[in-house]
Motif scaffolding. Structure first.
Motif, PDB file in Angstrom:
ATOM      1  N   UNK A  22       1.961  -4.908   3.353  1.00 36.82           N
ATOM      2  CA  UNK A  22       3.034  -3.970   3.687  1.00 36.82           C
ATOM      3  C   UNK A  22       2.575  -2.579   3.285  1.00 36.82           C
ATOM      4  N   UNK A  23       2.508  -1.663   4.239  1.00 36.27           N
ATOM      5  CA  UNK A  23       2.215  -0.263   3.954  1.00 36.27           C
ATOM      6  C   UNK A  23       3.506   0.523   4.153  1.00 36.27           C
ATOM      7  N   UNK A  24       3.929   1.235   3.118  1.00 42.28           N
ATOM      8  CA  UNK A  24       5.216   1.928   3.164  1.00 42.28           C
ATOM      9  C   UNK A  24       5.018   3.415   3.466  1.00 42.28           C
ATOM     10  N   UNK A  25       6.102   4.065   3.864  1.00 46.48           N
ATOM     11  CA  UNK A  25       6.165   5.519   3.933  1.00 46.48           C
ATOM     12  C   UNK A  25       7.010   6.027   2.770  1.00 46.48           C
ATOM     13  N   UNK A  26       6.483   6.987   2.024  1.00 42.70           N
ATOM     14  CA  UNK A  26       7.253   7.627   0.971  1.00 42.70           C
ATOM     15  C   UNK A  26       8.242   8.612   1.579  1.00 42.70           C
ATOM     16  N   UNK A  60       0.081   8.458  -3.918  1.00 43.64           N
ATOM     17  CA  UNK A  60       0.493   7.060  -3.959  1.00 43.64           C
ATOM     18  C   UNK A  60       0.035   6.351  -5.207  1.00 43.64           C
ATOM     19  N   UNK A  61      -1.106   6.761  -5.765  1.00 42.75           N
ATOM     20  CA  UNK A  61      -1.566   6.183  -7.020  1.00 42.75           C
ATOM     21  C   UNK A  61      -0.680   6.564  -8.185  1.00 42.75           C
ATOM     22  N   UNK A  62      -0.309   7.843  -8.261  1.00 39.39           N
ATOM     23  CA  UNK A  62       0.604   8.277  -9.314  1.00 39.39           C
ATOM     24  C   UNK A  62       1.933   7.532  -9.222  1.00 39.39           C
ATOM     25  N   UNK A  63       2.460   7.420  -8.003  1.00 42.33           N
ATOM     26  CA  UNK A  63       3.742   6.735  -7.813  1.00 42.33           C
ATOM     27  C   UNK A  63       3.605   5.252  -8.157  1.00 42.33           C
ATOM     28  N   UNK A  64       2.493   4.635  -7.751  1.00 43.00           N
ATOM     29  CA  UNK A  64       2.302   3.207  -8.020  1.00 43.00           C
ATOM     30  C   UNK A  64       2.206   2.925  -9.516  1.00 43.00           C
ATOM     31  N   UNK A  65       1.556   3.808 -10.267  1.00 42.22           N
ATOM     32  CA  UNK A  65       1.494   3.637 -11.726  1.00 42.22           C
ATOM     33  C   UNK A  65       2.897   3.706 -12.318  1.00 42.22           C
ATOM     34  N   UNK A  66       3.667   4.713 -11.906  1.00 38.39           N
ATOM     35  CA  UNK A  66       5.027   4.853 -12.431  1.00 38.39           C
ATOM     36  C   UNK A  66       5.898   3.661 -12.053  1.00 38.39           C
ATOM     37  N   UNK A  67       5.735   3.168 -10.818  1.00 34.26           N
ATOM     38  CA  UNK A  67       6.499   2.005 -10.382  1.00 34.26           C
ATOM     39  C   UNK A  67       6.162   0.786 -11.226  1.00 34.26           C
ATOM     40  N   UNK A  68       4.868   0.573 -11.502  1.00 37.25           N
ATOM     41  CA  UNK A  68       4.463  -0.595 -12.285  1.00 37.25           C
ATOM     42  C   UNK A  68       5.028  -0.557 -13.696  1.00 37.25           C
ATOM     43  N   UNK A  69       5.116   0.639 -14.262  1.00 36.83           N
ATOM     44  CA  UNK A  69       5.693   0.762 -15.604  1.00 36.83           C
ATOM     45  C   UNK A  69       7.201   0.543 -15.591  1.00 36.83           C
ATOM     46  N   UNK A  70       7.858   0.992 -14.519  1.00 36.16           N
ATOM     47  CA  UNK A  70       9.316   0.890 -14.439  1.00 36.16           C
ATOM     48  C   UNK A  70       9.769  -0.484 -13.952  1.00 36.16           C
ATOM     49  N   UNK A 107       0.830  -1.196   0.000  1.00 34.57           N
ATOM     50  CA  UNK A 107       0.000   0.000   0.000  1.00 34.57           C
ATOM     51  C   UNK A 107       0.872   1.256   0.000  1.00 34.57           C
ATOM     52  N   UNK A 108       0.459   2.247  -0.811  1.00 38.07           N
ATOM     53  CA  UNK A 108       1.217   3.494  -0.963  1.00 38.07           C
ATOM     54  C   UNK A 108       0.278   4.670  -0.664  1.00 38.07           C
ATOM     55  N   UNK A 109       0.637   5.470   0.305  1.00 38.98           N
ATOM     56  CA  UNK A 109      -0.247   6.516   0.844  1.00 38.98           C
ATOM     57  C   UNK A 109      -0.269   7.792  -0.005  1.00 38.98           C
ATOM     58  N   UNK A 110      -1.125   8.720   0.392  1.00 40.37           N
ATOM     59  CA  UNK A 110      -1.274   9.993  -0.293  1.00 40.37           C
ATOM     60  C   UNK A 110      -0.407  11.091   0.289  1.00 40.37           C
ATOM     61  N   UNK A 111      -0.496  12.262  -0.313  1.00 38.43           N
ATOM     62  CA  UNK A 111       0.293  13.425   0.078  1.00 38.43           C
ATOM     63  C   UNK A 111       0.040  13.806   1.533  1.00 38.43           C
ATOM     64  N   UNK A 112       1.131  14.056   2.255  1.00 35.71           N
ATOM     65  CA  UNK A 112       1.138  14.546   3.638  1.00 35.71           C
ATOM     66  C   UNK A 112       0.667  13.521   4.655  1.00 35.71           C
ATOM     67  N   UNK A 158      -3.055   5.464  -3.462  1.00 35.58           N
ATOM     68  CA  UNK A 158      -4.117   6.462  -3.473  1.00 35.58           C
ATOM     69  C   UNK A 158      -3.536   7.851  -3.631  1.00 35.58           C
ATOM     70  N   UNK A 159      -4.132   8.643  -4.529  1.00 40.97           N
ATOM     71  CA  UNK A 159      -3.736  10.024  -4.777  1.00 40.97           C
ATOM     72  C   UNK A 159      -2.259  10.073  -5.159  1.00 40.97           C
TER      73      UNK A 159
END
Length: 237
Positions: A35-39, A78-88, A9-14, A75-76
């Protein structure tokens, strides 16, 4: 017998990893690792500078910690980051749930967000009281407790908005071969391009949660958790 697929799981801004406590508990209750991470710049990583590559690397490390391949849920921000991670890192991703991020971070939009952040940063408390007011107004009590448990990264906004200019979510979705779930609250202001996102997916589906707003996993935790569990079933069915 194949091992149960883990979830990252990848969290949102702030916010921080604690925003996912309800989902982590539900996933673990059905026998999957969660696993829930901190960015960078958030939660227990408040001293780290947020960068786009650093955020993607944080997801990659989270997947490694979970076993090397996972359903990734963001989410938010975290959603943008997760999309980029999946592509990379396609080898790490069995499926993707990208929530509350169905609008491209175009320069004109990001510029408006940056102006708002600059104004809030000038407040004597860096916007702490305003942030808490928004949390109290927008979330049910359980969601407010979860999102607040890890503290709020009030000083990370400028770095995030500078970094998110590198995001290319529609282009990245077109490269992702695994199943993708796009999840948005009915009243989410970030769902404006959800059909463009869906059209870009090779194997996508769109879930719109009635009566929910941007923080859909906190506003409608039961319905959101059901999407995650249904995704797990579909990926391992």
């Amino acid at each position: 017998m194949a091992a149960e697929l883990p979830v990252v799981f990848v969290h949102g801004l702030r916010t921080s990893r604690t925003m996912w406590r309800a989902q982590v508990a539900a996933v673990e209750a059905v026998g999957h690792t969660a696993v829930a991470i901190d960015l960078p710049g958030h939660g227990h990583r408040r001293g780290d500078r947020f960068t786009w590559d650093g955020a993607i690397d944080a997801v990659a490390r989270g997947v490694d910690d979970a076993g090397g391949r996972a359903l990734v849920v963001g989410l938010s921000l975290g959603g943008y980051v997760a999309i980029a991670h999946a592509a990379r890192h396609p080898e790490q991703v069995a499926g993707l749930v990208a929530a509350a991020c169905s609008t491209r971070p175009l320069r004109s939009l990001v510029g408006g967000w940056e102006l708002a952040v600059r104004v809030i940063d000038q407040l004597p408390d860096e916007g702490a009281r305003l942030n808490q007011l928004m949390v109290d107004l927008a979330l049910p009590s359980a969601g407010a407790r979860d999102v607040g448990a890890g503290g709020f990264a009030l000083d990370v906004g400028r770095d995030v908005l500078r970094a998110v200019r590198a995001a290319r979510p529609v282009d990245d979705l077109a490269r992702i071969e695994v199943p993708v779930w796009l999840v948005n609250g009915r009243y989410d202001h970030f769902r404006g391009e959800e059909h463009r996102y869906l059209a870009a997916c090779r194997d996508g589906r769109l879930v719109v949660v009635p009566r929910a707003t941007h923080l859909v996993s906190l506003v409608a935790p039961v319905r959101f958790t059901r999407v995650v569990l249904e995704a797990l079933d579909a990926l391992q069915g």
